[in-house]
Scaffold this motif. Structure first.
Motif, mmCIF file in Angstrom:
data_model
loop_
_atom_site.group_PDB
_atom_site.id
_atom_site.type_symbol
_atom_site.label_atom_id
_atom_site.label_comp_id
_atom_site.label_asym_id
_atom_site.label_seq_id
_atom_site.Cartn_x
_atom_site.Cartn_y
_atom_site.Cartn_z
ATOM 1 N N ASP A 317 0.818 -1.218 0.000
ATOM 2 C CA ASP A 317 0.000 0.000 0.000
ATOM 3 C C ASP A 317 0.851 1.267 0.000
ATOM 4 N N GLY A 318 2.120 1.134 -0.358
ATOM 5 C CA GLY A 318 3.015 2.287 -0.364
ATOM 6 C C GLY A 318 2.836 3.164 -1.589
ATOM 7 N N PRO A 319 3.436 4.342 -1.581
ATOM 8 C CA PRO A 319 3.258 5.297 -2.703
ATOM 9 C C PRO A 319 3.906 4.815 -3.999
ATOM 10 N N VAL A 332 2.216 -5.923 -12.128
ATOM 11 C CA VAL A 332 3.207 -5.976 -11.046
ATOM 12 C C VAL A 332 2.681 -6.824 -9.893
ATOM 13 N N LEU A 333 1.417 -6.607 -9.524
ATOM 14 C CA LEU A 333 0.812 -7.392 -8.451
ATOM 15 C C LEU A 333 0.733 -8.865 -8.832
ATOM 16 N N ASP A 334 0.322 -9.149 -10.055
ATOM 17 C CA ASP A 334 0.204 -10.540 -10.513
ATOM 18 C C ASP A 334 1.557 -11.247 -10.487
ATOM 19 N N HIS A 359 -1.643 -12.280 1.034
ATOM 20 C CA HIS A 359 -2.982 -11.742 1.270
ATOM 21 C C HIS A 359 -3.070 -10.280 0.852
ATOM 22 N N GLN A 360 -2.062 -9.495 1.186
ATOM 23 C CA GLN A 360 -2.057 -8.081 0.808
ATOM 24 C C GLN A 360 -2.053 -7.912 -0.715
ATOM 25 N N LEU A 361 -1.285 -8.753 -1.403
ATOM 26 C CA LEU A 361 -1.232 -8.677 -2.863
ATOM 27 C C LEU A 361 -2.583 -9.018 -3.484
ATOM 28 N N VAL A 363 -5.563 -8.734 -2.053
ATOM 29 C CA VAL A 363 -6.517 -7.666 -1.756
ATOM 30 C C VAL A 363 -6.305 -6.489 -2.703
ATOM 31 N N ALA A 364 -5.046 -6.107 -2.893
ATOM 32 C CA ALA A 364 -4.748 -4.989 -3.796
ATOM 33 C C ALA A 364 -5.152 -5.321 -5.231
ATOM 34 N N ARG A 365 -4.916 -6.575 -5.635
ATOM 35 C CA ARG A 365 -5.258 -6.961 -7.009
ATOM 36 C C ARG A 365 -6.771 -6.999 -7.218
ATOM 37 N N SER A 366 -7.537 -7.363 -6.182
ATOM 38 C CA SER A 366 -8.991 -7.458 -6.303
ATOM 39 C C SER A 366 -9.639 -6.088 -6.514
ATOM 40 N N GLN A 367 -8.921 -5.018 -6.212
ATOM 41 C CA GLN A 367 -9.461 -3.675 -6.367
ATOM 42 C C GLN A 367 -9.261 -3.112 -7.774
ATOM 43 N N ILE A 368 -8.638 -3.923 -8.637
ATOM 44 C CA ILE A 368 -8.393 -3.513 -10.017
ATOM 45 C C ILE A 368 -9.186 -4.430 -10.936
ATOM 46 N N GLU A 369 -9.785 -3.851 -11.965
ATOM 47 C CA GLU A 369 -10.564 -4.641 -12.912
ATOM 48 C C GLU A 369 -9.675 -5.689 -13.578
ATOM 49 N N PRO A 370 -10.226 -6.894 -13.845
ATOM 50 C CA PRO A 370 -9.437 -7.922 -14.555
ATOM 51 C C PRO A 370 -8.898 -7.378 -15.868
ATOM 52 N N SER A 371 -7.671 -7.759 -16.171
ATOM 53 C CA SER A 371 -7.013 -7.240 -17.386
ATOM 54 C C SER A 371 -6.679 -8.365 -18.347
ATOM 55 N N GLY A 372 -7.589 -9.324 -18.502
ATOM 56 C CA GLY A 372 -7.338 -10.426 -19.425
ATOM 57 C C GLY A 372 -6.640 -11.587 -18.754
ATOM 58 N N THR A 373 -6.340 -12.588 -19.535
ATOM 59 C CA THR A 373 -5.692 -13.774 -18.997
ATOM 60 C C THR A 373 -4.222 -13.491 -18.688
ATOM 61 N N PRO A 374 -3.671 -14.122 -17.653
ATOM 62 C CA PRO A 374 -2.250 -13.911 -17.322
ATOM 63 C C PRO A 374 -1.367 -14.450 -18.442
ATOM 64 N N PRO A 375 -0.162 -13.905 -18.576
ATOM 65 C CA PRO A 375 0.733 -14.355 -19.651
ATOM 66 C C PRO A 375 1.133 -15.812 -19.458
ATOM 67 N N VAL A 376 1.115 -16.576 -20.540
ATOM 68 C CA VAL A 376 1.463 -17.991 -20.520
ATOM 69 C C VAL A 376 2.734 -18.183 -21.337
#
Length: 604
Positions: A317-319, A332-334, A359-361, A363-376
């Motif tokens: 949760d830092g700047p 970055v979170l993913d 857990h913190q990661l 929670v932070a990721r859940s506050q952002i809209e999904p951005s497609g499938t993760p890179p494979v």
């Protein structure tokens, strides 16, 4: 048309058929005209002479499968593949027999197709340096209740004691000191071992066996489960035993016949592909490959931030993270979360640190809209079985100091840093039993220049996320200078250090080394030297280069230094031929000497 099993029928002829010899794992004796089975377990035979006499074992089997009764101890239940094969050739009473254990086993496996799985090489384990193969028993494709991860596997491996050291394992494995056991395990356990823990990519080759061939393979797997076949690292290994199973399932393939001096897993996969036994191929990247690929999709600044978060230098949760736009923050979170999960599993990061941060990661990721499938990670352009063949023959010529020479080199296995790199682990070298013979023209003299017992090198680049140790070890015999002569000296050498990527195909390395030589021609009978090796390595499909400087300080005998500057390169013509050139300038015993060496490598 089937015939009766009577005394008038020449069972001796059936005993010589390839199918029966395969079922008994019989091979012609090296000397004489007899046969010997590779099975080393007395319970595999029904005749006391069964190990060496295919006919005696056949006669005992024919008699045993016609006995009345049933149950798990009956010959028809113990050897269902033999029973099936014989009933296709002999007119035997087809009295039903109950085999509860075999019936439960085959129903539990629920096998509709067979997939050969190849786990990539893993230099940190002697048993897996060449890779490993096993079979996956796939359920029917229309059975939605069973996932392939829950499918069972058949594998063959040395039954080594848990307390045996890696050196002891290598010794016993080479000379047949371990029993080899065929086992059945769930596929998810194999994935956890090979992909999640040992960082090994998996290749899945679905075989085009018919339902009848699949049933035969499963039936013979029942016959050999838990039975001892002495394990030999080079030939009768994991890959060899699976070739024998496929030969039994589809008579006439003769995959075992491809094996001469050694059976390297990647070679055996190549033979299976070449014999048109493969229906489809699927790539399953390891956890390390997936995490590395995810991190590579980030920019340099994003990777630095992800590393700082993972190691606790920056708060979620830092700047630093909050100032990023959501579409930049999400990857970055993913990637950080994937890396944290990987380290928790593979390197056992403390739960009290990893769990709250995970857990913190999330929670932070859940506050952002999904951005497609993760890179494979994409499938590599070249599979492991598509790399160069592992046997190498080299013809070359050169000049050492003021002497001209021609050289013949034979290397049964496997790969060095200057070979065509496609299909092999970058920065990995593994050579066994290489022989260098030189013919010096000035005195019509043939000398053994070098005998390599084992030569292993692993140059894995370090970065802010991964810090692998680069290391090397080798032993054999080599020509060494005693100031007055060059003698063939047994040696043991090793080293450890680091490697760093300078680009997509270029890396630098630095090693602290140690050498030991033992020979009566040396002062005190032996000598030892600490040293260093600093260099650069480039590997690409077109050419490979290895250059650097080495320095050793011999401290037991004459107490002198030995310094070298070297430049070695190979120009690759596909994966079957390379043109190579070596140059070394050495300062030893207050003298400078040069080595020029040019030749061709051919891979078979």
């Amino acid at each position: 048309m089937p015939v009766l099993a009577t005394s008038d029928f020449p069972l001796e002829a059936i005993a010589q058929e390839t199918g029966w010899l395969n079922l008994g794992h019989y091979h012609p004796d090296s000397l004489g005209s007899g046969f010997t089975s590779q099975a080393d377990d007395p319970d595999f035979f029904l005749s006391p002479d069964g190990k060496h006499q295919p006919y005696a074992e056949l006669a005992a089997t024919v008699e045993a499968i016609q006995q009345p009764g049933g149950g798990d101890s009956h010959a028809r239940c113990r050897f269902p593949a033999r029973d099936r094969w014989l009933r296709e050739r002999l007119e035997l009473p087809d009295t039903p027999v109950q085999c509860p254990d075999y019936q439960d086993w085959s129903e539990t496996l629920n096998t509709d197709a067979i997939t050969l799985v190849f786990a990539a090489s893993y230099l940190n384990s002697p048993s897996s340096m060449f890779g490993h193969t096993f079979l996956r028993l796939d359920p029917p494709s229309d059975d939605q209740s069973t996932d392939l991860l829950l499918a069972n596997t058949i594998s063959y491996a040395a039954d080594a004691a848990a307390h045996d050291s890696e050196l002891l394992f290598a010794y016993k494995g080479i000379f047949g000191g371990y029993p080899g056991i065929t086992t059945v395990q769930p596929y998810y356990e194999k994935i956890r071992l090979y992909s999640d823990i040992e960082h090994r990519d998996l290749w899945e080759y679905r075989l085009n066996l018919s339902p009848e061939e699949v049933d035969t393979l499963v039936a013979h797997a029942w016959e050999i489960r838990g039975r001892n076949f002495d394990y030999y690292f080079f030939d009768e290994n994991c890959a060899y035993r699976l070739l024998a199973l496929i030969d039994i399932a589809r008579p006439g393939t003769d995959l075992v016949g491809e094996v001469s001096t050694h059976a390297i897993p990647s070679d055996t996969v190549r033979w299976i592909v070449d014999k048109d036994l493969v229906a489809s191929i699927h790539y399953r990247p390891s956890a390390a490959t997936a995490v590395s690929y995810s991190l590579k999709q980030l920019s340099d600044d994003q990777r630095t931030l992800a590393a700082a978060i993972a190691y606790g230098y920056v708060q979620v949760d830092g700047p630093e993270l909050a100032q990023l736009e959501p579409e930049q923050r999400a990857p970055v979170l993913d990637a950080t979360y994937d890396y944290l999960r990987y380290q928790s599993e593979a390197d056992a990061w403390p739960r009290e640190f990893a769990a709250p941060l995970s857990h913190q990661l999330l929670v932070a990721r859940s506050q952002i809209e999904p951005s497609g499938t993760p890179p494979v990670p994409p499938e590599p352009d070249v599979r492991d079985d598509q790399g160069h063949n592992t046997f190498r023959l080299s013809l070359s010529g050169g000049r050492w100091d003021d002497r001209n020479f021609g050289q013949l080199t034979l290397r049964p296995a496997y790969h060095d840093l200057l070979d065509p790199p496609e299909g092999y682990r970058p920065g990995a070298e593994l050579e066994f039993l290489r022989l260098d013979l030189r013919y010096y023209t000035d005195h019509d003299e043939v000398q053994v220049e070098h005998i390599t017992g084992v030569e292993i090198r692993s140059l894995s680049p370090r970065n802010q996320f991964f810090s692998p140790l680069s290391w090397q070890v080798g032993f054999g015999g080599r020509r060494t200078d005693t100031e007055s002569a060059r003698v063939l000296t047994p040696y043991l050498e090793g080293g450890a250090g680091g490697s760093w990527s300078l680009g997509s195909s270029l890396q630098a390395f630095a090693m602290a080394t140690a050498d030991l030589e033992i020979d009566d021609d040396l002062r005190h009978g032996y000598d030892a030297a600490p040293g260093a090796d600093l260099g650069l390595m480039h590997q690409s499909p077109g050419f490979s280069v290895l250059t650097g400087i080495k320095s050793k300080a011999w401290i037991v005998g004459s107490q002198h230094r030995q310094d070298q500057a070297y430049l070695n390169g190979s120009l690759h013509f596909g994966r079957s031929l390379s043109l190579f050139a070596d140059f070394t300038r050495e300062h030893h015993y207050d003298r400078y000497r040069n080595l020029w060496h040019v030749g061709l490598h051919a891979y078979f």
